[in-house]
Design a protein around this motif. Structure first.
Motif, PDB file in Angstrom:
ATOM      1  N   SER A   2       0.726  -1.112  -0.179  1.00  0.00           N
ATOM      2  CA  SER A   2       0.093   0.097  -0.003  1.00  0.00           C
ATOM      3  C   SER A   2       0.713   1.326   0.015  1.00  0.00           C
ATOM      4  CB  SER A   2      -1.054  -0.169   1.487  1.00  0.00           C
ATOM      5  OG  SER A   2      -1.455   1.039   1.571  1.00  0.00           O
ATOM      6  N   ARG A   3       0.170   2.335  -0.573  1.00  0.00           N
ATOM      7  CA  ARG A   3       0.895   3.941  -0.153  1.00  0.00           C
ATOM      8  C   ARG A   3       1.123   3.939   1.319  1.00  0.00           C
ATOM      9  NH1 ARG A   3      -2.729   7.249  -4.570  1.00  0.00           N
ATOM     10  NH2 ARG A   3      -1.508   6.644  -6.298  1.00  0.00           N
ATOM     11  N   ASP A   4       0.638   3.339   2.117  1.00  0.00           N
ATOM     12  CA  ASP A   4       0.757   3.483   3.583  1.00  0.00           C
ATOM     13  C   ASP A   4       2.132   2.894   4.096  1.00  0.00           C
ATOM     14  OD1 ASP A   4       0.640   0.760   3.973  1.00  0.00           O
ATOM     15  OD2 ASP A   4      -1.208   0.777   5.264  1.00  0.00           O
ATOM     16  N   ARG A   5       3.078   2.642   2.856  1.00  0.00           N
ATOM     17  CA  ARG A   5       4.458   1.936   3.338  1.00  0.00           C
ATOM     18  C   ARG A   5       4.477   0.700   3.584  1.00  0.00           C
ATOM     19  NH1 ARG A   5       8.037   7.737   4.841  1.00  0.00           N
ATOM     20  NH2 ARG A   5       6.524   9.019   3.293  1.00  0.00           N
ATOM     21  N   THR A   6       3.582  -0.005   3.870  1.00  0.00           N
ATOM     22  CA  THR A   6       3.559  -1.390   4.325  1.00  0.00           C
ATOM     23  C   THR A   6       3.193  -2.253   3.403  1.00  0.00           C
ATOM     24  OG1 THR A   6       1.356  -1.379   5.334  1.00  0.00           O
ATOM     25  CG2 THR A   6       2.955  -0.491   6.748  1.00  0.00           C
ATOM     26  N   ALA A   7       3.570  -3.542   3.768  1.00  0.00           N
ATOM     27  CA  ALA A   7       3.186  -4.892   3.118  1.00  0.00           C
ATOM     28  C   ALA A   7       2.580  -5.591   4.127  1.00  0.00           C
ATOM     29  CB  ALA A   7       4.341  -5.592   2.639  1.00  0.00           C
ATOM     30  N   ARG A   8       1.300  -6.389   3.834  1.00  0.00           N
ATOM     31  CA  ARG A   8       0.783  -7.146   4.938  1.00  0.00           C
ATOM     32  C   ARG A   8       0.380  -8.399   4.326  1.00  0.00           C
ATOM     33  NH1 ARG A   8      -2.092  -2.879   8.565  1.00  0.00           N
ATOM     34  NH2 ARG A   8      -1.105  -1.041   7.880  1.00  0.00           N
ATOM     35  N   LEU A   9       0.725  -9.431   5.054  1.00  0.00           N
ATOM     36  CA  LEU A   9       0.550 -11.075   4.811  1.00  0.00           C
ATOM     37  C   LEU A   9      -0.952 -11.204   5.501  1.00  0.00           C
ATOM     38  CD1 LEU A   9       1.344 -13.915   3.826  1.00  0.00           C
ATOM     39  CD2 LEU A   9       2.920 -13.898   5.711  1.00  0.00           C
TER      40      LEU A   9
END
Length: 402
Positions: free
Chosen positions: A39-46
Motif C-alpha cells: 500500500s501507499r501507507d508504506r507497508t506490506a501485509r500478509l
C-alpha cells in the motif's frame, strides 16, 4: 442462473487494515490460501484465512520502504528459504526482500533510479523488476545480474515466462518487449496507450492490459490473437485463473471484471474510483485492492459468501458513491433526457449493463446483475450533465471507440 445458484461472484469479505490505497496483491505460498498486499501507507501485509473460512487475519505487517509500496511478488521456495520469500518494490526506488516470518527486510536491493512498479519471479530465485526509470533489472539473490534497456518510457509491467530465460516488459511507450538473455528479441505493438499489466497464459501465450481500456492476447511469436473490450477507462491489473485461460481485470472505472471464454461474464462495481490491483487465489476466489484502502475478496462458493448483512452493507456503500460523468465510468451518457424509475421495471439484457434514471431531479446509476436478477444501484451521478468522456480525443462507450 437463478439467484444464489452459484456461478457468479459475490462478496466474501472486506478487510480493513491499510491506511491508504492498496496498490499491489499477490497470492501467497505460505501459509496456504493467503495473500500479500502492499500500500501507499508504506507497508506490506500478509493475510491468512481465518478458522471460519470466511475472512482473513493479518499475520504480519512488514515495513522497510520509506515511501509508497507499489508492487509485490513471491519468490518460490528454495533450500535456504523453504517457505519462499516476499519481494516488494516502492517509490523509494528500492526492492525489499522479506521472509514470511519477519516484519523487517532480509535485504534491500538498490539500483533503480526511480519508482519500482512491477516485480515477477522465476526459477532458481530470479527476480525481474520494472521501473519508471525505463529499465528492467534481473536480480539473483542480492545481486543485479543485468539491466534490460530499450523502452523509451516507464516500464509498468514485467513477467518472467515459463520457458527458460524469456522475459516480458510492458511500458508507457505503448509497447511490450520480449527479452532473451538480456537481448530484446521482439517488440509487440498494438496498444494505443500505456501498457499497465501482463499475465502469462502458457509457454506460448500471454495477456496485456492498458490505459486504452483494452486487453490483448498475444502469441510470443508476435501475433495479437484477440482484443477484449469492456472497461470504460484505464485497466490497471490483470490476473489469470489457475489452470485455465479465464482471467480478471480491474481499472479506473471502479470495476472488477471477470472474463470467461473470451467474454466479460460479470462486472462487479466497487465504491472506490481506482481499483488498482487484483489476484486470484488457488480456490478461485478473487482479491481486489482499491483507492479506499480496503481489500475485498469475492467468491463463487456459497459456503464462503459473506452474510446477508455484510452484502447489504456493501451494496449500501456502493449506492451512496458519487459518479462523475467526466470519468467515463458509465460510458457516454447524456444526463439531460433521462427516463424515470419505471425504466428499471424492464430487466437488463446482460450482466454489468448500466442504466441511468432521474428521480426527484437526481440522476442515479444502476447496474444489471444476471445472478441476482435485479438492478443494483451503483451510485449517484453528480457534476455536469451531458458530459462525454474524452480519452485522447476518442469517445469510449463500453470500451469501444466511437
Amino acid at each position: 442462473a437463478m439467484a444464489g445458484e452459484g456461478g457468479a461472484y459475490r462478496l466474501r469479505c472486506s478487510l480493513v487494515g491499510h491506511g491508504q490505497d492498496v496498490r499491489g496483491l499477490t497470492r501467497g505460498l505460505f501459509p496456504e490460501g493467503g495473500f500479500v498486499s502492499v500500500s501507499r501507507d508504506r507497508t506490506a501485509r500478509l493475510w491468512v484465512p481465518d478458522g471460519l473460512n470466511r475472512g482473513f487475519t493479518e499475520m504480519h505487517c512488514m515495513s522497510g520502504h520509506s515511501n509508497f509500496v507499489s508492487c509485490v511478488c513471491i519468490i518460490p521456495p528454495s533450500d535456504l528459504y523453504p517457505r519462499g520469500l516476499i519481494a516488494t518494490g516502492g517509490n523509494d526506488h528500492n526492492i525489499c526482500i522479506f521472509t514470511v516470518d519477519n516484519p523487517a527486510p532480509l535485504y534491500i536491493l538498490k539500483g533503480h533510479k526511480n519508482t519500482v512498479c512491477s516485480l515477477s519471479s522465476g526459477k532458481f530465485g530470479t527476480l525481474l523488476s520494472g521501473s519508471w526509470d525505463t529499465t528492467a533489472k534481473v536480480w539473483l539473490n542480492d545481486r543485479c545480474m543485468m539491466t534490460l534497456q530499450g523502452h523509451t518510457a516507464a516500464i509498468w509491467a514485467v513477467k518472467i515466462l515459463p520457458e527458460q530465460g524469456l522475459m516480458l516488459t510492458g511500458s508507457a511507450d505503448k509497447t511490450i518487449k520480449l527479452w532473451k538473455a538480456g537481448r530484446c528479441e521482439r517488440t509487440f505493438t498494438g496498444h494505443e496507450d500505456c501498457v499497465r499489466g501482463l499475465a502469462v497464459l502458457s509457454e506460448m501465450e500471454f495477456l496485456s492490459c492498458a490505459n486504452d481500456a483494452s486487453v490483448r492476447r498475444w502469441r510470443i511469436s508476435g501475433e495479437c490473437l484477440q482484443v477484449y473490450y469492456g472497461h470504460t477507462n484505464y485497466i490497471y491489473s490483470i490476473s489469470v485463473f489457475p489452470q485455465c485461460k479465464d482471467f480478471v481485470t480491474t481499472g479506473e472505472d471502479r470495476s472488477l471484471r471477470i472474463w470467461k471464454k473470451g467474454e466479460c461474464a460479470q462486472t462487479i462495481r466497487l465504491p472506490a474510483q481506482s481499483v488498482w490491483c487484483c489476484c486470484v487465489l488457488d480456490n478461485g476466489d478473487i482479491v481486489v485492492g482499491a483507492s479506499d484502502g480496503i481489500i475485498r475478496v469475492f467468491t463463487e462458493s456459497l459456503e464462503r459468501t459473506a452474510s446477508a448483512e455484510e452484502i447489504q452493507a456493501f451494496e449500501n456503500e456502493l449506492s451512496q458513491a458519487s459518479i462523475d460523468p467526466k470519468t467515463g465510468d458509465l460510458g457516454d451518457i447524456n444526463a439531460d433526457d433521462l427516463p424515470g424509475r419505471e425504466h428499471l421495471k424492464d430487466p437488463g439484457t446482460r450482466d454489468g449493463q448500466t442504466r441511468l434514471i432521474k428521480d426527484n431531479g437526481k440522476a442515479e446509476a444502476y447496474q444489471w446483475s444476471v445472478s441476482e436478477g435485479r438492478w443494483i444501484k451503483i451510485g449517484d451521478v453528480v457534476g455536469s450533465s451531458g458530459a462525454t468522456q474524452q480519452t485522447s480525443g476518442k469517445v469510449l462507450f463500453e470500451g469501444k471507440v466511437y
